[in-house]
Design a protein around this motif. Structure first.
Motif, mmCIF file in Angstrom:
data_model
loop_
_atom_site.group_PDB
_atom_site.id
_atom_site.type_symbol
_atom_site.label_atom_id
_atom_site.label_comp_id
_atom_site.label_asym_id
_atom_site.label_seq_id
_atom_site.Cartn_x
_atom_site.Cartn_y
_atom_site.Cartn_z
ATOM 1 N N THR A 291 0.833 -1.210 0.000
ATOM 2 C CA THR A 291 0.000 0.000 0.000
ATOM 3 C C THR A 291 0.867 1.259 0.000
ATOM 4 O O THR A 291 0.400 2.318 -0.441
ATOM 5 N N GLU A 292 2.125 1.168 0.466
ATOM 6 C CA GLU A 292 2.978 2.365 0.449
ATOM 7 C C GLU A 292 3.397 2.727 -0.977
ATOM 8 O O GLU A 292 3.178 3.874 -1.400
ATOM 9 N N PRO A 293 4.004 1.831 -1.767
ATOM 10 C CA PRO A 293 4.301 2.241 -3.145
ATOM 11 C C PRO A 293 3.047 2.568 -3.938
ATOM 12 O O PRO A 293 3.060 3.447 -4.809
ATOM 13 N N TRP A 294 1.954 1.890 -3.622
ATOM 14 C CA TRP A 294 0.702 2.227 -4.293
ATOM 15 C C TRP A 294 0.266 3.646 -3.947
ATOM 16 O O TRP A 294 -0.278 4.371 -4.792
ATOM 17 N N ALA A 295 0.508 4.057 -2.718
ATOM 18 C CA ALA A 295 0.184 5.436 -2.333
ATOM 19 C C ALA A 295 1.040 6.419 -3.121
ATOM 20 O O ALA A 295 0.568 7.507 -3.497
ATOM 21 N N CYS A 296 2.296 6.066 -3.390
ATOM 22 C CA CYS A 296 3.161 6.933 -4.193
ATOM 23 C C CYS A 296 2.627 7.069 -5.615
ATOM 24 O O CYS A 296 2.656 8.158 -6.206
ATOM 25 N N VAL A 297 2.151 5.966 -6.164
ATOM 26 C CA VAL A 297 1.557 6.009 -7.505
ATOM 27 C C VAL A 297 0.314 6.896 -7.500
ATOM 28 O O VAL A 297 0.139 7.771 -8.359
ATOM 29 N N ASP A 298 -0.547 6.694 -6.526
ATOM 30 C CA ASP A 298 -1.776 7.475 -6.460
ATOM 31 C C ASP A 298 -1.479 8.961 -6.254
ATOM 32 O O ASP A 298 -2.154 9.829 -6.804
ATOM 33 N N ALA A 299 -0.444 9.240 -5.456
ATOM 34 C CA ALA A 299 -0.085 10.630 -5.172
ATOM 35 C C ALA A 299 0.373 11.369 -6.424
ATOM 36 O O ALA A 299 0.321 12.603 -6.470
ATOM 37 N N ALA A 300 0.831 10.620 -7.439
ATOM 38 C CA ALA A 300 1.268 11.256 -8.683
ATOM 39 C C ALA A 300 0.123 11.976 -9.379
ATOM 40 O O ALA A 300 0.353 12.838 -10.234
ATOM 41 N N TYR A 301 -1.097 11.623 -9.009
ATOM 42 C CA TYR A 301 -2.268 12.208 -9.662
ATOM 43 C C TYR A 301 -3.055 13.119 -8.727
ATOM 44 O O TYR A 301 -4.225 13.413 -8.969
ATOM 45 N N THR A 302 -2.433 13.558 -7.664
ATOM 46 C CA THR A 302 -3.043 14.541 -6.772
ATOM 47 C C THR A 302 -2.210 15.814 -6.827
ATOM 48 O O THR A 302 -1.027 15.779 -7.131
ATOM 49 N N GLN A 303 -2.841 16.936 -6.526
ATOM 50 C CA GLN A 303 -2.129 18.205 -6.629
ATOM 51 C C GLN A 303 -1.129 18.353 -5.500
ATOM 52 O O GLN A 303 -1.484 18.561 -4.353
ATOM 53 N N ARG A 304 0.146 18.221 -5.824
ATOM 54 C CA ARG A 304 1.202 18.489 -4.863
ATOM 55 C C ARG A 304 1.812 19.871 -5.108
ATOM 56 O O ARG A 304 2.492 20.414 -4.267
ATOM 57 N N ARG A 305 1.575 20.397 -6.304
ATOM 58 C CA ARG A 305 2.138 21.696 -6.651
ATOM 59 C C ARG A 305 1.284 22.823 -6.071
ATOM 60 O O ARG A 305 0.086 22.679 -5.867
ATOM 61 N N ARG A 306 1.899 23.922 -5.843
ATOM 62 C CA ARG A 306 1.156 25.139 -5.525
ATOM 63 C C ARG A 306 0.766 25.793 -6.843
ATOM 64 O O ARG A 306 1.603 26.031 -7.698
ATOM 65 N N LEU A 307 -0.497 26.128 -6.984
ATOM 66 C CA LEU A 307 -1.001 26.639 -8.254
ATOM 67 C C LEU A 307 -1.503 28.070 -8.164
ATOM 68 O O LEU A 307 -2.179 28.559 -9.072
ATOM 69 N N GLU A 308 -1.171 28.742 -7.089
ATOM 70 C CA GLU A 308 -1.516 30.151 -6.908
ATOM 71 C C GLU A 308 -0.267 30.877 -6.428
ATOM 72 O O GLU A 308 0.595 30.284 -5.771
ATOM 73 N N PRO A 309 -0.151 32.190 -6.706
ATOM 74 C CA PRO A 309 0.959 32.941 -6.104
ATOM 75 C C PRO A 309 0.913 32.827 -4.590
ATOM 76 O O PRO A 309 -0.163 32.790 -3.989
#
Length: 571
Positions: free
Chosen positions: A163-181
């Motif tokens: 479930t840990e590497p699977w969480a890493c895969v899933d996290a690739a498709y969630t917003q980790r970036r900041r998208l506002e100033p």
């Protein structure tokens, strides 16, 4: 203290005393490590399974030069690898006995923070390549809660660890970036060509507390000042030459939270401006470039520093920001390409795309290994057919055959999404050429910071193209994976390709480095005498395990129990 049986006083384990395989364990073997009874705020856990990861190899290669271990003398203060793990509590200290019952099972989330500092399990905190070990408050009581995620009997130990590497895969498709100033942050607005139309800045204009403006005419400078927050510190300076940008950034306090490039069309200058972006910062390309804009970007920074590369062809700076223009998830009903699809993590990306409710209609799995692609086909073509998806397998080392496959299946303009599980710059560059204008490139492979790769970023401004990357996972990510697996919406056991006992961990890491197995390697510390072998070899050796896995060779609790029985070990 609560305990079920006589507690172990020693444990076979693989301490890491420095860089290289020669410093793993003692003389190429696990050593007997002392095991103490748990203190009042500690747990004693049995490690049921640990799956091996390429991140383990990075630590093994770097030793005390790894970013998480710099300054640590591993000779006198060794660590232990193994961050993808499942454990069972065998004893609990007096303060924890009510919360952690003997026999309770958990998946481990390794991304541990203590007082805001990363102290990851399997890196700073000694990890799971051992039979038993203590867990203290840093794992159990933190601002996030506990890093132990409860699991029930529907999980095999291997599935729980995965479930840990699977969480890493899933996290690739969630917003980790900041998208506002960044509110209260610093911004740099660099003007190369002034817009013909009136420059606007709606969304995010009042966020920065300090703004540096270079290259603007007095009229444009005045216009920009009027758009900023009251009390914003504004610094106006001549535009530095491209070769002087690094020194300019240093002279203004280091990296900027947000860099805005207006009318910049020189690739070298864009690359230098990108390098000026701080951790989790944004780069905003404003104005439609004339033709391609092939820029050397740092793939490692996109992956590890969550740099957001944004843009808009309009002269409203704020149009580039926000999730509506900058997606992270695969396009529903779209076309997906996975580069390195035959490897352990590539297979997970393929499986996720097939199993997700609103996933892509076409999935193209690409690898250079015919053997791995054969396994990918056997494992996932039936699943794809059952879910109404089309899985196409392409053996290729360059993008041309992949582009041809896309065209043959109704996507002549390229893929909506391309996921790269290979960290080589030529592979990333080739992958970018497969994108449709508004496509998304996910740099999943952990390229080192400083890994430069040249891609066309003009479509970022003209057509909302995305270049993204993530590293690791959060507690929330892994809890979500456990919940989905428990609900039958995800089968982590499909990822198991090989198994071995605690004595085979070093051999397993060599096999991982060589790419010997087309999937994850699961180490079972309690099965001391289990040789390292593929699941097919295991099935040939033990018919009861084969029957439990079924013809698709899917690892599951029944297969695991059968293996323990065959090995004469109580599960």
């Amino acid at each position: 203290m609560s305990e079920a049986t006589k507690l172990p006083t020693s444990s076979l384990g693989w301490n890491l005393y420095g860089a290289g395989f020669e410093n793993l364990g003692r003389n190429g073997k696990p050593e007997a490590l002392p095991v103490a009874a748990p203190g009042p705020d500690q747990l004693l856990v049995r490690v049921d399974c640990v799956s091996l990861c390429f991140s383990d190899l990075k630590v093994l290669t770097a030793g005390d030069q790894h970013p998480k271990l710099v300054g640590r003398d591993l000779t006198s203060n060794p660590t232990r690898l193994g961050h993808e793990a499942s454990v069972t509590v065998i004893a609990a200290g007096a303060k924890l006995a009510d919360r952690y019952k003997v026999g309770s099972r958990y998946a481990v989330q390794p991304d541990v923070y203590v007082k805001g500092k990363s102290t990851a399990y399997g890196y700073v905190i000694s990890g799971a390549l051992t039979q038993f070990h203590l867990m203290g408050p840093e794992m159990i009581d933190s601002p996030e809660g506990t890093y132990l995620i409860p699991i029930d009997d529907s999980f095999s130990a291997a599935s729980a660890a995965l479930t840990e590497p699977w969480a890493c895969v899933d996290a690739a498709y969630t917003q980790r970036r900041r998208l506002e100033p960044l509110d209260g942050g610093s911004a740099w607005i660099d003007v190369a060509t002034e817009p013909d139309a009136e420059l606007k800045w709606g969304r995010g204009s009042r966020a920065p507390k300090r703004v540096v403006i270079t290259g603007a005419s007095p009229a444009l400078e005045a216009r920009l000042r009027g758009l900023l927050r009251d009390g914003c510190e504004v610094i106006v300076a001549p535009a530095p030459a491209t070769g002087e940008i690094a020194a300019f950034v240093t002279s203004h306090g280091g990296g900027f939270d947000d860099v805005i490039a207006i009318g910049v069309s020189e690739p070298e200058r864009v690359a230098a401006l990108l390098a000026a972006v701080a951790f989790r910062g944004t780069f905003n390309l404003v104005g439609r470039p004339a033709g391609a804009l092939n820029v050397a970007i740092d793939a490692g920074r996109v992956h590890y520093d969550y740099i957001a590369i944004l843009g808009t062809e309009n002269y409203d700076i704020g149009d580039a920001y926000g999730e509506a223009r900058n997606r992270a998830e695969l396009r529903p009903g779209g076309r997906l390409v996975v580069i390195g699809a035959g490897g352990p993590m590539g297979q997970m990306h393929v499986q996720r795309a097939i199993e997700m409710e609103s996933g892509p209609s076409l999935i193209v799995g690409v690898d250079v290994s015919a053997e791995r692609l054969g396994v990918l086909r056997d494992r996932f073509e039936p699943l794809a057919a059952a879910r109404g998806r089309k899985l196409v397998i392409v053996e290729a080392a360059d993008p041309a055959p992949v582009a041809a496959a896309l065209a043959a299946h109704g996507a002549p303009n390229g893929a909506d999404d391309v996921v790269v599980c290979v960290a080589a710059p030529p592979v990333i560059e080739g992958a970018a050429t497969l994108l449709s204008d508004d496509g998304m490139l996910v740099i999943f492979a952990g390229a080192k910071i400083g890994t430069m790769t040249t891609v066309d970023i003009a479509p970022v401004a003209s057509a909302a193209r995305q270049y993204t990357g993530t590293s690791g996972s959060s507690l929330e990510d892994q809890v979500g994976i456990v919940e989905r697996a428990a609900a039958g919406k995800l089968s982590p056991g499909r990822s198991v390709a090989a198994v071995g006992g605690i004595g085979t961990a070093a051999e397993g890491l060599v096999a991982l480095k060589e790419g010997r197995y087309p999937g994850k390697i699961a180490i079972f510390p309690q099965l001391v005498d289990l040789p390292l072998q593929s699941v097919d070899e295991l099935a040939a050796r033990y018919p009861t395990v084969a029957a439990a896995m079924g013809p698709e060779r899917i690892w599951n609790p029944s297969a695991e129990r059968a293996l323990y029985t065959e090995m004469g070990v109580k599960s």
